[in-house]
Scaffold this motif. Structure first.
Motif, PDB file in Angstrom:
ATOM      1  N   GLU A 155       0.734 -13.157 -11.172  1.00  0.00           N
ATOM      2  CA  GLU A 155      -0.531 -13.885 -11.162  1.00  0.00           C
ATOM      3  C   GLU A 155      -1.662 -13.016 -10.597  1.00  0.00           C
ATOM      4  O   GLU A 155      -2.791 -13.042 -11.087  1.00  0.00           O
ATOM      5  N   THR A 156      -1.326 -12.248  -9.560  1.00  0.00           N
ATOM      6  CA  THR A 156      -2.352 -11.398  -8.942  1.00  0.00           C
ATOM      7  C   THR A 156      -2.864 -10.353  -9.920  1.00  0.00           C
ATOM      8  O   THR A 156      -4.081 -10.148 -10.068  1.00  0.00           O
ATOM      9  N   LEU A 157      -1.922  -9.672 -10.605  1.00  0.00           N
ATOM     10  CA  LEU A 157      -2.349  -8.635 -11.545  1.00  0.00           C
ATOM     11  C   LEU A 157      -3.004  -9.227 -12.785  1.00  0.00           C
ATOM     12  O   LEU A 157      -3.855  -8.592 -13.410  1.00  0.00           O
ATOM     13  N   ALA A 158      -2.619 -10.479 -13.149  1.00  0.00           N
ATOM     14  CA  ALA A 158      -3.220 -11.115 -14.316  1.00  0.00           C
ATOM     15  C   ALA A 158      -4.713 -11.346 -14.107  1.00  0.00           C
ATOM     16  O   ALA A 158      -5.492 -11.322 -15.055  1.00  0.00           O
ATOM     17  N   LYS A 159      -5.115 -11.559 -12.829  1.00  0.00           N
ATOM     18  CA  LYS A 159      -6.526 -11.752 -12.535  1.00  0.00           C
ATOM     19  C   LYS A 159      -7.341 -10.487 -12.787  1.00  0.00           C
ATOM     20  O   LYS A 159      -8.545 -10.522 -12.945  1.00  0.00           O
ATOM     21  N   HIS A 160      -6.632  -9.352 -12.783  1.00  0.00           N
ATOM     22  CA  HIS A 160      -7.317  -8.061 -13.005  1.00  0.00           C
ATOM     23  C   HIS A 160      -7.137  -7.577 -14.439  1.00  0.00           C
ATOM     24  O   HIS A 160      -7.333  -6.402 -14.723  1.00  0.00           O
ATOM     25  N   ILE A 161      -6.745  -8.463 -15.348  1.00  0.00           N
ATOM     26  CA  ILE A 161      -6.395  -8.050 -16.709  1.00  0.00           C
ATOM     27  C   ILE A 161      -7.563  -7.386 -17.424  1.00  0.00           C
ATOM     28  O   ILE A 161      -7.375  -6.556 -18.304  1.00  0.00           O
ATOM     29  N   GLU A 162      -8.799  -7.749 -17.027  1.00  0.00           N
ATOM     30  CA  GLU A 162      -9.965  -7.148 -17.661  1.00  0.00           C
ATOM     31  C   GLU A 162     -10.369  -5.833 -17.005  1.00  0.00           C
ATOM     32  O   GLU A 162     -11.260  -5.159 -17.498  1.00  0.00           O
ATOM     33  N   ASN A 163      -9.751  -5.482 -15.879  1.00  0.00           N
ATOM     34  CA  ASN A 163     -10.075  -4.232 -15.173  1.00  0.00           C
ATOM     35  C   ASN A 163      -8.817  -3.394 -15.011  1.00  0.00           C
ATOM     36  O   ASN A 163      -8.490  -2.932 -13.933  1.00  0.00           O
ATOM     37  N   ILE A 164      -8.111  -3.189 -16.107  1.00  0.00           N
ATOM     38  CA  ILE A 164      -6.796  -2.564 -16.053  1.00  0.00           C
ATOM     39  C   ILE A 164      -6.898  -1.041 -15.926  1.00  0.00           C
ATOM     40  O   ILE A 164      -5.896  -0.369 -15.768  1.00  0.00           O
ATOM     41  N   ALA A 165      -8.091  -0.482 -15.986  1.00  0.00           N
ATOM     42  CA  ALA A 165      -8.206   0.977 -15.932  1.00  0.00           C
ATOM     43  C   ALA A 165      -7.454   1.542 -14.737  1.00  0.00           C
ATOM     44  O   ALA A 165      -6.693   2.480 -14.859  1.00  0.00           O
ATOM     45  N   LYS A 166      -7.654   0.947 -13.563  1.00  0.00           N
ATOM     46  CA  LYS A 166      -6.939   1.429 -12.380  1.00  0.00           C
ATOM     47  C   LYS A 166      -6.948   0.351 -11.313  1.00  0.00           C
ATOM     48  O   LYS A 166      -7.977  -0.227 -11.011  1.00  0.00           O
ATOM     49  N   LEU A 167      -5.770   0.081 -10.776  1.00  0.00           N
ATOM     50  CA  LEU A 167      -5.647  -0.903  -9.706  1.00  0.00           C
ATOM     51  C   LEU A 167      -5.637  -0.199  -8.355  1.00  0.00           C
ATOM     52  O   LEU A 167      -5.133   0.916  -8.250  1.00  0.00           O
ATOM     53  N   PRO A 168      -6.142  -0.856  -7.315  1.00  0.00           N
ATOM     54  CA  PRO A 168      -6.124  -0.218  -5.996  1.00  0.00           C
ATOM     55  C   PRO A 168      -4.714  -0.185  -5.419  1.00  0.00           C
ATOM     56  O   PRO A 168      -3.843  -0.958  -5.815  1.00  0.00           O
ATOM     57  N   GLU A 169      -4.512   0.722  -4.472  1.00  0.00           N
ATOM     58  CA  GLU A 169      -3.243   0.742  -3.750  1.00  0.00           C
ATOM     59  C   GLU A 169      -3.301  -0.292  -2.631  1.00  0.00           C
ATOM     60  O   GLU A 169      -4.316  -0.485  -1.997  1.00  0.00           O
ATOM     61  N   PHE A 170      -2.165  -0.949  -2.399  1.00  0.00           N
ATOM     62  CA  PHE A 170      -2.059  -1.956  -1.354  1.00  0.00           C
ATOM     63  C   PHE A 170      -1.235  -1.395  -0.204  1.00  0.00           C
ATOM     64  O   PHE A 170      -0.206  -0.765  -0.436  1.00  0.00           O
ATOM     65  N   GLU A 171      -1.688  -1.621   1.027  1.00  0.00           N
ATOM     66  CA  GLU A 171      -0.977  -1.123   2.203  1.00  0.00           C
ATOM     67  C   GLU A 171      -0.369  -2.286   2.977  1.00  0.00           C
ATOM     68  O   GLU A 171      -0.997  -3.337   3.127  1.00  0.00           O
ATOM     69  N   TYR A 172       0.873  -2.081   3.474  1.00  0.00           N
ATOM     70  CA  TYR A 172       1.584  -3.123   4.202  1.00  0.00           C
ATOM     71  C   TYR A 172       2.296  -2.520   5.401  1.00  0.00           C
ATOM     72  O   TYR A 172       2.630  -1.328   5.425  1.00  0.00           O
ATOM     73  N   GLU A 173       2.553  -3.396   6.394  1.00  0.00           N
ATOM     74  CA  GLU A 173       3.351  -3.016   7.558  1.00  0.00           C
ATOM     75  C   GLU A 173       4.755  -3.603   7.379  1.00  0.00           C
ATOM     76  O   GLU A 173       4.904  -4.813   7.182  1.00  0.00           O
ATOM     77  N   THR A 174       5.791  -2.764   7.435  1.00  0.00           N
ATOM     78  CA  THR A 174       7.159  -3.216   7.190  1.00  0.00           C
ATOM     79  C   THR A 174       8.077  -2.682   8.291  1.00  0.00           C
ATOM     80  O   THR A 174       7.655  -1.904   9.154  1.00  0.00           O
TER      81      THR A 174
ATOM     82  N   GLU B 223      16.851  -0.990  10.909  1.00  0.00           N
ATOM     83  CA  GLU B 223      17.064  -0.778  12.342  1.00  0.00           C
ATOM     84  C   GLU B 223      15.905  -1.295  13.184  1.00  0.00           C
ATOM     85  O   GLU B 223      15.870  -1.100  14.398  1.00  0.00           O
ATOM     86  N   GLY B 224      14.917  -1.931  12.526  1.00  0.00           N
ATOM     87  CA  GLY B 224      13.794  -2.495  13.259  1.00  0.00           C
ATOM     88  C   GLY B 224      12.656  -1.527  13.507  1.00  0.00           C
ATOM     89  O   GLY B 224      11.739  -1.851  14.256  1.00  0.00           O
ATOM     90  N   LYS B 225      12.690  -0.369  12.905  1.00  0.00           N
ATOM     91  CA  LYS B 225      11.628   0.617  13.095  1.00  0.00           C
ATOM     92  C   LYS B 225      10.449   0.285  12.180  1.00  0.00           C
ATOM     93  O   LYS B 225      10.617  -0.001  11.008  1.00  0.00           O
ATOM     94  N   LYS B 226       9.226   0.347  12.763  1.00  0.00           N
ATOM     95  CA  LYS B 226       8.034   0.011  11.991  1.00  0.00           C
ATOM     96  C   LYS B 226       7.683   1.146  11.030  1.00  0.00           C
ATOM     97  O   LYS B 226       7.718   2.316  11.388  1.00  0.00           O
ATOM     98  N   LYS B 227       7.337   0.778   9.790  1.00  0.00           N
ATOM     99  CA  LYS B 227       6.883   1.739   8.787  1.00  0.00           C
ATOM    100  C   LYS B 227       5.668   1.167   8.079  1.00  0.00           C
ATOM    101  O   LYS B 227       5.571  -0.041   7.859  1.00  0.00           O
ATOM    102  N   TYR B 228       4.743   2.048   7.729  1.00  0.00           N
ATOM    103  CA  TYR B 228       3.602   1.677   6.913  1.00  0.00           C
ATOM    104  C   TYR B 228       3.821   2.206   5.501  1.00  0.00           C
ATOM    105  O   TYR B 228       4.241   3.361   5.319  1.00  0.00           O
ATOM    106  N   ILE B 229       3.593   1.365   4.503  1.00  0.00           N
ATOM    107  CA  ILE B 229       3.802   1.773   3.118  1.00  0.00           C
ATOM    108  C   ILE B 229       2.554   1.470   2.302  1.00  0.00           C
ATOM    109  O   ILE B 229       1.748   0.600   2.661  1.00  0.00           O
ATOM    110  N   SER B 230       2.399   2.207   1.192  1.00  0.00           N
ATOM    111  CA  SER B 230       1.371   1.884   0.205  1.00  0.00           C
ATOM    112  C   SER B 230       2.082   1.623  -1.118  1.00  0.00           C
ATOM    113  O   SER B 230       3.081   2.286  -1.440  1.00  0.00           O
ATOM    114  N   VAL B 231       1.595   0.640  -1.864  1.00  0.00           N
ATOM    115  CA  VAL B 231       2.214   0.241  -3.130  1.00  0.00           C
ATOM    116  C   VAL B 231       1.176   0.356  -4.226  1.00  0.00           C
ATOM    117  O   VAL B 231       0.080  -0.204  -4.124  1.00  0.00           O
ATOM    118  N   SER B 232       1.528   1.103  -5.294  1.00  0.00           N
ATOM    119  CA  SER B 232       0.678   1.190  -6.480  1.00  0.00           C
ATOM    120  C   SER B 232       1.444   0.601  -7.656  1.00  0.00           C
ATOM    121  O   SER B 232       2.660   0.756  -7.762  1.00  0.00           O
TER     122      SER B 232
END
Length: 599
Positions: A145-164, A168-177
């Motif tokens: 649903e989120t990507l469908a909202k950007h269907i008219e701007n498909i040229a390039k989507l931004p990267e999303f950053e999350y804390e995971t 073992e419980g160690k904190k990591k930061y990731i980016s998702v494209s």
């Protein structure tokens, strides 16, 4: 990715198909054939074959369009599959920093690379089932649903950053494209994502930010005047520099040290300021720290000498200069300021009309002005406790000796004169070079006369209130703008039974309701005439009316009042006095009846 829109392609094909049919129908009309074909036999055969010509032509166009679409679809599918395989192959080899996943409409995590184990310690099959439990629900939930909202701007989507967190419980930061595939209906059918571990980048950024903040704090809080130069221009400075030059930050930045604003044309040694500054800057940039004397100018062109230290530092690929300026006569200036402050303090003490004295940490009076001597007599190095007796006063004095500012107001006993006076006293502590309490300053204001005046005023006020309370007349002041009383004397209670506070709460209409019905209209007419100002004069009138007593009966009152106006002729207030004339009116009525009977 370029959008492959099948609807648009189908629409274009239909336009070509319909346009070709219409064009052939026009070309094969009898009127058009008569113009281009003169042979009757050929005209006849063409006329008979019209349906076949149209059918064959449209069929060729249809199959040509369909074949082009199929070939394009096959090419795109093959290219997409090759790209996907290459992507999977690459991601499998960089599994320690990345992992790859693919969602379809039918299944979440249809594919996930082994990098999930290398990065987070989760087995692939276990992660597919428990990804929400591990805190990775954001990789699938509502993603279509989120990507469908950007269907008219498909040229390039931004990267999303999350804390995971890892297993073992160690904190990591990731980016998702994300990448995606659209089916023939124009809907998202496949979503592919690449997860990258950016923990080291985040840690580096945070460390750099903390270091920059720390250096900036040290830079600004430093007591020394510091500048940063790039080539021969100031690019940064702390507040101490602004204070030294008596110029704002903006006035310093991007100027040179030898600018006419900050340096004279020539230095005390006779050298040209520009030439000497450039020489020192060049040597410092070459790696040879420089320390030298320099004459600068303040904003008012006042010259002052400083000791300048220049040293090189590198940031990135750029070389900069770190400069420290120490004003040579700062110590002398501080001493002179301290002496001037002491002189000012001495002048304030000895020329002040209030009694002021200095006492040391032992409580002995070191010095005092004439007003203090006049009040307390000759001190002869006496202590405060020997000349004044009052427990609260002496408690304030003790607190002042401990470094606390205190104040006292009250009556004290003067031991020398054996008399009592009322004073207001301020105790101000003084400190030595080690910031330790070292005596203080006591400032007194004698309030005996004021205290006596207040006492007399209180007695007069009490007597005046008694007079007003027992008087037969009621004094009042009525504010015209609000229709409320500002003042009513206490004798109101004796006349009408109401207290002044009860009348204060009444508005104009409520007071008007207390008037006798026969006097209401008369009162309105008189008040209407009163509010017409007479140029340069206030209006004075007397009016008699009846008003209802609190117990219900009516009283006759004689109201002598004045209306006061401002300079624009606007009524400000009405002041007057009211006398109870009920007995007089009753006597007049009795006399009138007697005269009537006599006649």
């Amino acid at each position: 990715m370029k959008k492959n829109n099948p609807r648009k392609y189908l629409f274009n094909a239909m336009l070509i198909f319909i346009g070709t049919g219409i064009g052939l129908s026009i070309l094969l009309q009898d009127t058009f054939l008569d113009l281009i074909i003169t042979n009757t036999l050929i005209w006849h055969y063409i006329n008979q074959a019209k349906p076949f010509i149209i059918f064959i032509t449209l069929g060729i166009i249809f199959f040509s369009t369909l074949n082009k679409a199929l070939r394009k679809q096959l090419f795109l599918s093959k290219a997409m599959e090759e790209s996907r395989q290459n992507q999977v192959h690459v991601l499998e080899h960089i599994k320690k920093e990345f992992f790859f996943f693919r969602h379809t409409r039918e299944k979440e995590f249809e594919h996930i690379s082994v990098g999930i184990y290398e990065m987070f310690g989760y087995q692939r099959e276990d992660f597919k089932i428990n990804f929400r439990k591990y805190g990775f629900g954001f990789l699938y939930d509502n993603i279509f649903e989120t990507l469908a909202k950007h269907i008219e701007n498909i040229a390039k989507l931004p990267e999303f950053e999350y804390e995971t967190y890892t297993s073992e419980g160690k904190k990591k930061y990731i980016s998702v494209s994300y990448n995606y595939t659209i089916d023939n209906k124009g809907d998202l059918s496949i979503i592919e994502g690449v997860v990258r571990d950016i923990s080291s980048i985040k840690a580096s950024e945070q460390g750099k930010k903390e270091k920059v903040d720390m250096y900036r704090t040290l830079f600004e809080a430093n007591n020394e005047a510091i500048v940063i130069l790039k080539a021969d221009k100031f690019i940064d400075c702390n507040a101490k520099i602004s204070k030294m030059f008596e110029a704002s930050f903006e006035e310093v930045i991007m100027h040179t040290p030898y600018s006419y604003k900050f340096s004279p044309p020539f230095q005390p040694d006779g050298r040209n300021s520009r030439e000497k500054a450039l020489e020192k800057i060049r040597l410092a940039l070459s790696g040879f720290p420089q320390t030298f004397l320099w004459q600068h100018l303040k904003s008012n062109t006042q010259p002052f000498m400083v000791e300048v230290t220049l040293s090189r530092f590198t940031e990135g690929d750029e070389n900069y200069l770190f400069g420290i300026l120490i004003e040579m006569d700062a110590e002398t200036k501080t001493k002179n300021e301290l002496i001037a402050q002491k002189d000012n303090l001495r002048n304030i003490i000895f020329n002040n009309p209030f009694p002021i004295a200095l006492f040391n940490k032992n409580g002995k009076v070191n010095n005092c002005n004439e007003a203090f001597k006049k009040l307390f007599g000759e001190l002869n190095d006496k202590e405060i406790t020997e000349i004044i007796q009052n427990d609260d006063f002496l408690a304030c004095y003790v607190h002042c000796c401990n470094g606390e500012t205190q104040s006292f107001s009250g009556e004290v006993h003067l031991t020398e004169k054996d008399e009592k006076i009322c004073v207001y006293t301020s105790f101000i502590p003084l400190f030595n070079e080690l910031k330790q309490a070292d005596g203080g300053l006591v400032i007194l204001e004698e309030l005996s006369e004021l205290h006596e005046l207040k006492k007399r005023f209180s007695e007069c006020e009490k007597g005046f209130v008694e007079i007003l309370s027992n008087a037969r007349e009621v004094l009042y002041k009525l504010i015209c703008s609000s229709g409320r009383y500002e003042y009513i004397s206490p004798s109101l209670t004796n006349v009408l039974g109401y207290t002044p506070d009860e009348f204060y709460q009444m508005n104009a209409e409520e007071i008007k309701d207390l008037l006798h019905p026969e006097d209401t209209e008369k009162s309105n007419l008189i008040i209407a005439k009163l509010i017409v100002p007479i140029p340069g004069q206030d209006v004075n009138r007397i009016i008699d009316y009846r008003i209802r007593h609190k117990d219900g009966h009516y009283c006759w009152l004689s109201d002598k009042y004045s209306v006061h106006f401002d300079q624009n002729g606007v009524p400000l207030h009405i002041s007057g006095n009211v006398v109870d004339i009920t007995q007089l009116k009753e006597a007049e009525e009795t006399l009138r009846k007697y005269n009537k009977l006599a006649n």
